[in-house]
Design a protein around this motif. Structure first.
Motif, PDB file in Angstrom:
ATOM      1  N   MET A   1       0.814  -1.283  -0.061  1.00 19.63           N
ATOM      2  CA  MET A   1      -0.001   0.092   0.001  1.00 19.63           C
ATOM      3  C   MET A   1       0.858   1.264  -0.012  1.00 19.63           C
ATOM      4  O   MET A   1       0.548   2.139  -0.718  1.00 19.63           O
ATOM      5  CB  MET A   1      -0.858   0.009   1.192  1.00 19.63           C
ATOM      6  CG  MET A   1      -1.850   1.079   1.226  1.00 19.63           C
ATOM      7  SD  MET A   1      -2.964   1.215  -0.126  1.00 19.63           S
ATOM      8  CE  MET A   1      -4.443  -0.071   0.741  1.00 19.63           C
ATOM      9  N   LEU A   2       1.973   1.150   0.581  1.00 18.48           N
ATOM     10  CA  LEU A   2       2.768   2.233   0.863  1.00 18.48           C
ATOM     11  C   LEU A   2       3.562   2.728  -0.692  1.00 18.48           C
ATOM     12  O   LEU A   2       3.593   3.851  -0.831  1.00 18.48           O
ATOM     13  CB  LEU A   2       4.065   1.821   1.764  1.00 18.48           C
ATOM     14  CG  LEU A   2       5.132   3.193   1.885  1.00 18.48           C
ATOM     15  CD1 LEU A   2       4.372   4.300   2.576  1.00 18.48           C
ATOM     16  CD2 LEU A   2       6.209   2.857   2.877  1.00 18.48           C
ATOM     17  N   LYS A   3       3.704   1.826  -1.489  1.00 19.27           N
ATOM     18  CA  LYS A   3       4.366   1.983  -2.708  1.00 19.27           C
ATOM     19  C   LYS A   3       3.232   2.550  -3.556  1.00 19.27           C
ATOM     20  O   LYS A   3       3.465   3.489  -4.349  1.00 19.27           O
ATOM     21  CB  LYS A   3       4.546   0.752  -3.497  1.00 19.27           C
ATOM     22  CG  LYS A   3       6.019   0.043  -2.936  1.00 19.27           C
ATOM     23  CD  LYS A   3       6.176  -1.233  -3.617  1.00 19.27           C
ATOM     24  CE  LYS A   3       7.564  -1.831  -3.093  1.00 19.27           C
ATOM     25  NZ  LYS A   3       7.867  -3.145  -3.598  1.00 19.27           N
ATOM     26  N   GLU A   4       2.096   2.384  -3.629  1.00 20.10           N
ATOM     27  CA  GLU A   4       0.855   2.934  -4.288  1.00 20.10           C
ATOM     28  C   GLU A   4       0.931   4.449  -3.922  1.00 20.10           C
ATOM     29  O   GLU A   4       0.537   5.187  -4.708  1.00 20.10           O
ATOM     30  CB  GLU A   4      -0.560   2.290  -4.113  1.00 20.10           C
ATOM     31  CG  GLU A   4      -0.399   0.794  -4.242  1.00 20.10           C
ATOM     32  CD  GLU A   4      -0.610   0.691  -5.834  1.00 20.10           C
ATOM     33  OE1 GLU A   4      -1.170   1.454  -6.421  1.00 20.10           O
ATOM     34  OE2 GLU A   4       0.052  -0.267  -6.213  1.00 20.10           O
ATOM     35  N   TRP A   5       0.947   4.752  -2.632  1.00 18.92           N
ATOM     36  CA  TRP A   5       1.019   6.131  -2.244  1.00 18.92           C
ATOM     37  C   TRP A   5       2.186   6.823  -2.689  1.00 18.92           C
ATOM     38  O   TRP A   5       2.228   8.065  -3.017  1.00 18.92           O
ATOM     39  CB  TRP A   5       0.981   6.278  -0.640  1.00 18.92           C
ATOM     40  CG  TRP A   5      -0.583   6.201  -0.308  1.00 18.92           C
ATOM     41  CD1 TRP A   5      -1.114   4.881   0.431  1.00 18.92           C
ATOM     42  CD2 TRP A   5      -1.548   6.850  -0.334  1.00 18.92           C
ATOM     43  NE1 TRP A   5      -2.285   5.229   0.416  1.00 18.92           N
ATOM     44  CE2 TRP A   5      -2.770   6.483   0.282  1.00 18.92           C
ATOM     45  CE3 TRP A   5      -1.718   8.225  -0.889  1.00 18.92           C
ATOM     46  CZ2 TRP A   5      -3.971   7.089   0.256  1.00 18.92           C
ATOM     47  CZ3 TRP A   5      -2.883   8.680  -0.828  1.00 18.92           C
ATOM     48  CH2 TRP A   5      -4.169   8.445  -0.263  1.00 18.92           C
ATOM     49  N   ALA A   6       3.333   6.221  -2.646  1.00 21.55           N
ATOM     50  CA  ALA A   6       4.442   6.713  -3.325  1.00 21.55           C
ATOM     51  C   ALA A   6       4.400   7.095  -4.879  1.00 21.55           C
ATOM     52  O   ALA A   6       4.840   8.228  -5.156  1.00 21.55           O
ATOM     53  CB  ALA A   6       5.623   5.864  -3.345  1.00 21.55           C
ATOM     54  N   TYR A   7       3.434   6.258  -5.469  1.00 19.26           N
ATOM     55  CA  TYR A   7       3.457   6.648  -6.835  1.00 19.26           C
ATOM     56  C   TYR A   7       2.632   7.605  -6.893  1.00 19.26           C
ATOM     57  O   TYR A   7       2.483   8.856  -7.961  1.00 19.26           O
ATOM     58  CB  TYR A   7       2.752   5.161  -7.638  1.00 19.26           C
ATOM     59  CG  TYR A   7       3.691   4.432  -8.155  1.00 19.26           C
ATOM     60  CD1 TYR A   7       4.556   4.663  -9.022  1.00 19.26           C
ATOM     61  CD2 TYR A   7       3.765   2.871  -7.602  1.00 19.26           C
ATOM     62  CE1 TYR A   7       5.450   3.449  -9.647  1.00 19.26           C
ATOM     63  CE2 TYR A   7       4.459   2.076  -8.160  1.00 19.26           C
ATOM     64  CZ  TYR A   7       5.417   2.436  -9.004  1.00 19.26           C
ATOM     65  OH  TYR A   7       6.392   1.540  -9.545  1.00 19.26           O
ATOM     66  N   ALA A   8       1.438   7.635  -6.205  1.00 15.80           N
ATOM     67  CA  ALA A   8       0.589   8.856  -6.124  1.00 15.80           C
ATOM     68  C   ALA A   8       1.364  10.243  -5.907  1.00 15.80           C
ATOM     69  O   ALA A   8       1.009  11.234  -6.589  1.00 15.80           O
ATOM     70  CB  ALA A   8      -0.514   8.697  -5.303  1.00 15.80           C
ATOM     71  N   GLY A   9       2.162  10.091  -4.736  1.00 13.83           N
ATOM     72  CA  GLY A   9       3.033  11.349  -4.421  1.00 13.83           C
ATOM     73  C   GLY A   9       3.681  11.590  -5.626  1.00 13.83           C
ATOM     74  O   GLY A   9       3.993  13.036  -5.763  1.00 13.83           O
TER      75      GLY A   9
END
Length: 126
Positions: A1-9
């Protein structure tokens, strides 16, 4: 889930940079680079291997049929996913090394050009 937020950021960072350049009326040579990085971030997110995706974001052909069939049990049933992961790491590291060598070899040539461009744009005083 953290990687998904990193992509969004990452997407928000680069798209915000493009919008900021457009708002102040900068030319495409200034907002083109953030646009390129934004496109690379989107491509990286869209083309990531199936074993690096959250189960609900995977394509149907990669998604396990049983809802409880996730994590280690899914990896055990898909040994090719681990091989793909190792290949993906090798390609990524090879590309990183090649880009590093390229940057070290071209830095002496690019430095004077970038200095002249920075003076032309008024970022530094000669």
């Amino acid at each position: 889930m953290l990687k998904e937020w990193a992509y969004a950021g990452t997407f928000f960072l680069w798209s915000g940079a493009v919008v900021s350049h457009l708002i102040v009326g900068d030319s495409p040579d200034l907002w083109g680079v953030p646009l390129m990085f934004g496109v690379c971030a989107i491509a990286s997110w869209a083309l990531r291997p199936a074993d690096r995706r959250l189960p609900h974001t995977q394509l149907r052909r990669h998604r396990p049929t049983d809802a409880g069939f996730v994590g280690a049990r899914w990896r055990e049933s898909c040994p090719h996913a681990v091989e793909t992961s190792l290949r993906a790491w090798a390609v990524s590291l090879g590309l990183l090394v090649a880009l590093y060598v390229f940057s070290v070899l071209t830095l002496p040539v690019i430095e004077p050009v970038m200095y002249e461009r920075a003076v032309e744009l008024g970022w530094i005083n000669p």
